[in-house]
Design an enzyme around this catalytic site. Structure first.
Site, PDB file in Angstrom:
ATOM      1  N   TYR A  59      16.561   5.182  94.344  1.00 37.65           N
ATOM      2  CA  TYR A  59      16.394   5.444  92.970  1.00 37.65           C
ATOM      3  C   TYR A  59      14.846   5.151  92.742  1.00 37.65           C
ATOM      4  O   TYR A  59      14.213   4.265  92.963  1.00 37.65           O
ATOM      5  CB  TYR A  59      17.040   4.887  92.140  1.00 37.65           C
ATOM      6  CG  TYR A  59      18.471   4.590  91.960  1.00 37.65           C
ATOM      7  CD1 TYR A  59      19.287   6.060  91.961  1.00 37.65           C
ATOM      8  CD2 TYR A  59      19.358   3.865  92.283  1.00 37.65           C
ATOM      9  CE1 TYR A  59      20.476   6.156  92.056  1.00 37.65           C
ATOM     10  CE2 TYR A  59      20.803   3.928  92.368  1.00 37.65           C
ATOM     11  CZ  TYR A  59      21.434   5.070  91.984  1.00 37.65           C
ATOM     12  OH  TYR A  59      22.828   5.322  92.321  1.00 37.65           O
ATOM     13  N   LYS A 108      29.294 -27.467  92.680  1.00 37.92           N
ATOM     14  CA  LYS A 108      29.532 -26.551  91.671  1.00 37.92           C
ATOM     15  C   LYS A 108      28.972 -25.104  91.921  1.00 37.92           C
ATOM     16  O   LYS A 108      28.410 -24.853  93.052  1.00 37.92           O
ATOM     17  CB  LYS A 108      28.550 -27.022  90.463  1.00 37.92           C
ATOM     18  CG  LYS A 108      27.180 -26.937  90.796  1.00 37.92           C
ATOM     19  CD  LYS A 108      26.166 -27.728  89.969  1.00 37.92           C
ATOM     20  CE  LYS A 108      24.803 -27.672  90.249  1.00 37.92           C
ATOM     21  NZ  LYS A 108      23.795 -27.381  89.257  1.00 37.92           N
TER      22      LYS A 108
HETATM   23  C1  PLP Z   1      23.503 -32.974  87.206  1.00 36.04           C
HETATM   24  C2  PLP Z   1      23.196 -32.570  88.709  1.00 36.04           C
HETATM   25  N1  PLP Z   1      23.067 -33.359  89.615  1.00 36.04           N
HETATM   26  C3  PLP Z   1      22.745 -33.016  90.881  1.00 36.04           C
HETATM   27  C4  PLP Z   1      22.478 -31.552  91.238  1.00 36.04           C
HETATM   28  C5  PLP Z   1      22.027 -31.345  92.522  1.00 36.04           C
HETATM   29  O1  PLP Z   1      20.898 -30.856  92.663  1.00 36.04           O
HETATM   30  P1  PLP Z   1      19.922 -30.258  93.972  1.00 36.04           P
HETATM   31  O2  PLP Z   1      20.833 -29.003  94.422  1.00 36.04           O
HETATM   32  O3  PLP Z   1      18.930 -29.880  93.566  1.00 36.04           O
HETATM   33  O4  PLP Z   1      20.235 -31.282  94.718  1.00 36.04           O
HETATM   34  C6  PLP Z   1      22.473 -30.519  90.320  1.00 36.04           C
HETATM   35  C7  PLP Z   1      21.968 -29.095  90.472  1.00 36.04           C
HETATM   36  O5  PLP Z   1      21.317 -28.640  89.725  1.00 36.04           O
HETATM   37  C8  PLP Z   1      22.791 -31.159  88.846  1.00 36.04           C
HETATM   38  O6  PLP Z   1      22.684 -30.216  87.727  1.00 36.04           O
END
Ligand code: PLP
Length: 391
Positions: free
Chosen positions: A283, A48
């Site tokens: 700045y 993601k």
């Molecule tokens: C539903 C879900 N599963 C898995 C993960 C993976 O988590 P991580 O990056 O801590 O392994 C995330 C990330 O936030 C998530 O939202």
């Protein structure tokens, strides 16, 4: 070496103002390391947010080469983009879990995505989409076992399960998974972890007694994959560890965990100049040169994801030494005090990487900015070209 850009990056032939080098061999090695920790479980590569800033598609592909059979993303748009490009083998399952009413359910059903359902509104929308598409949806029911975020509360679970089974019997969907997410897996021994695992066990047992036959039950993110074998179940779902960052410094460094950071963020100094003592820098003049010195201009700023909170603290390797962001980090640039060293314009400034060359790591920047490594890599902006190595 080849150069690819993040989805909305303009120039693939960008000169070397700055680059985020993505080492796909490191990513593959991290996937193998994580798979070895959970040998009985399938592997869902979480890509993601454009692969936590590393590029969703190249990372998904590399993860699949290293044995991932599932890919996970938050939004349906992210999932559809991965499917549409047809760049992943057709048998790789793609799951997305963050839906809002009116989302692209029909497209998701037609694309064969696994979609997450946490409540009755979503079940109704997915049933309608399946009718329109003329094929069953793949649905994974999400349980809120204690995170208090998405997912179905235990009190509402029986109804969600019963109605989903009814839709399954009507041929509108197939319940492919039961799943949940942990709140405190990065704090080993936190009482919520055992409580969530026990509740997930109860909620899945209820669903199975009612007749659900899930292909996969899953709850483990990176810290759980690394430290909690009892959470591995049928599938693990790591994100950050795949990109070579430790989920939490308390669990050990990336190296302690056998992981190698995948992203190196570097820039070419845009200017090096002599400045007298007492000269304000950037700045607000929050930094004033303590004496005659040389200043180097790093052409990256908060628009590129360099956190403004690390003004005065963010570390950068230039000319073999750690320097510190002097004064405010601006939108496009910041300054490092080179302490009189004669460094050429164009010299490499490495903000973070695996650390082998003595450069800081994303974790060092997280500490400097008072945040987590996740945020450092994920926020690297689209203006920074991703350069893929070891494809
Ligand atoms: C539903 C879900 N599963 C898995 C993960 C993976 O988590 P991580 O990056 O801590 O392994 C995330 C990330 O936030 C998530 O939202």
């Amino acid at each position: 070496m080849s150069e690819t850009t993040a989805p909305s990056t303009v120039a693939s032939t960008a000169p070397s103002r700055a680059r985020a080098e993505i080492d796909l061999a490191a990513l593959r090695a991290n996937v193998r390391t994580l798979r070895a920790k959970a040998p009985g479980a399938a592997f869902m590569a979480v890509v993601k947010a454009d692969g936590y800033g590393h590029g969703a598609l190249p990372c998904a592909r590399a993860a699949v080469e290293a044995g991932a059979t599932w890919v996970g993303v938050a939004t349906p748009e992210e999932a559809l983009a991965l499917r549409a490009r047809g760049a992943l083998p057709a048998d790789v399952r793609i799951m997305c879990w963050l839906w809002t009413p009116g989302g692209p359910w029909r497209e998701a059903v037609e694309a064969g995505l696994d979609v997450s359902v946490s409540g009755l509104w979503a079940l109704r929308e997915v049933e309608r989409a399946a009718r329109e598409a003329g094929r069953p949806a793949r649905v994974q029911l999400k349980a809120d076992t204690g995170l208090g975020r998405n997912g179905c509360q235990p009190a509402d679970w029986a109804e969600l399960v019963a109605r989903s089974l009814h839709a399954e019997r009507e041929g509108l969907l197939r319940i492919t998974g039961l799943w949940s997410h942990l709140a405190c897996a990065d704090e080993p021994g936190h009482p919520s972890v055992a409580a969530q695992l026990a509740l997930f066990d109860e909620m899945t047992a209820h669903a199975e007694q009612a007749g659900v036959r899930p292909e996969v039950r899953h709850i483990a993110n990176s810290p759980a994959t690394l430290t909690l074998p009892q959470s591995h179940l049928d599938l693990v779902r790591p994100g950050i560890a795949m990109y070579g960052l430790s989920p939490a410094p308390e669990l050990g460094s990336a190296a302690d965990l056998g992981l190698r950071p995948v992203m190196t963020l570097a820039a070419s100094l845009a200017l090096v100049k002599h400045a007298p003592g007492g000269h304000g820098v950037s700045y607000g003049h929050h930094y004033v040169t303590p004496g005659e010195t040389t200043l180097g201009l790093v052409p990256l700023g908060y628009a590129d994801g360099v956190p403004r909170h690390a003004s005065g603290t963010g570390p950068v390797l230039v000319g073999g030494k750690w320097r510190t962001a002097a004064g405010r980090i601006a939108m496009d640039q910041f300054v490092v005090d080179l302490g009189g060293d004669e460094v050429e314009p164009g010299a490499e400034a490495v903000l973070f990487g695996p650390g082998d060359r003595g450069e800081p790591t994303a974790q060092d920047w997280a500490q400097a900015a008072g945040t987590i490594g996740y945020e450092i890599v994920t926020r690297i902006g689209v203006r920074v070209p991703r350069v893929y190595v070891n494809e």
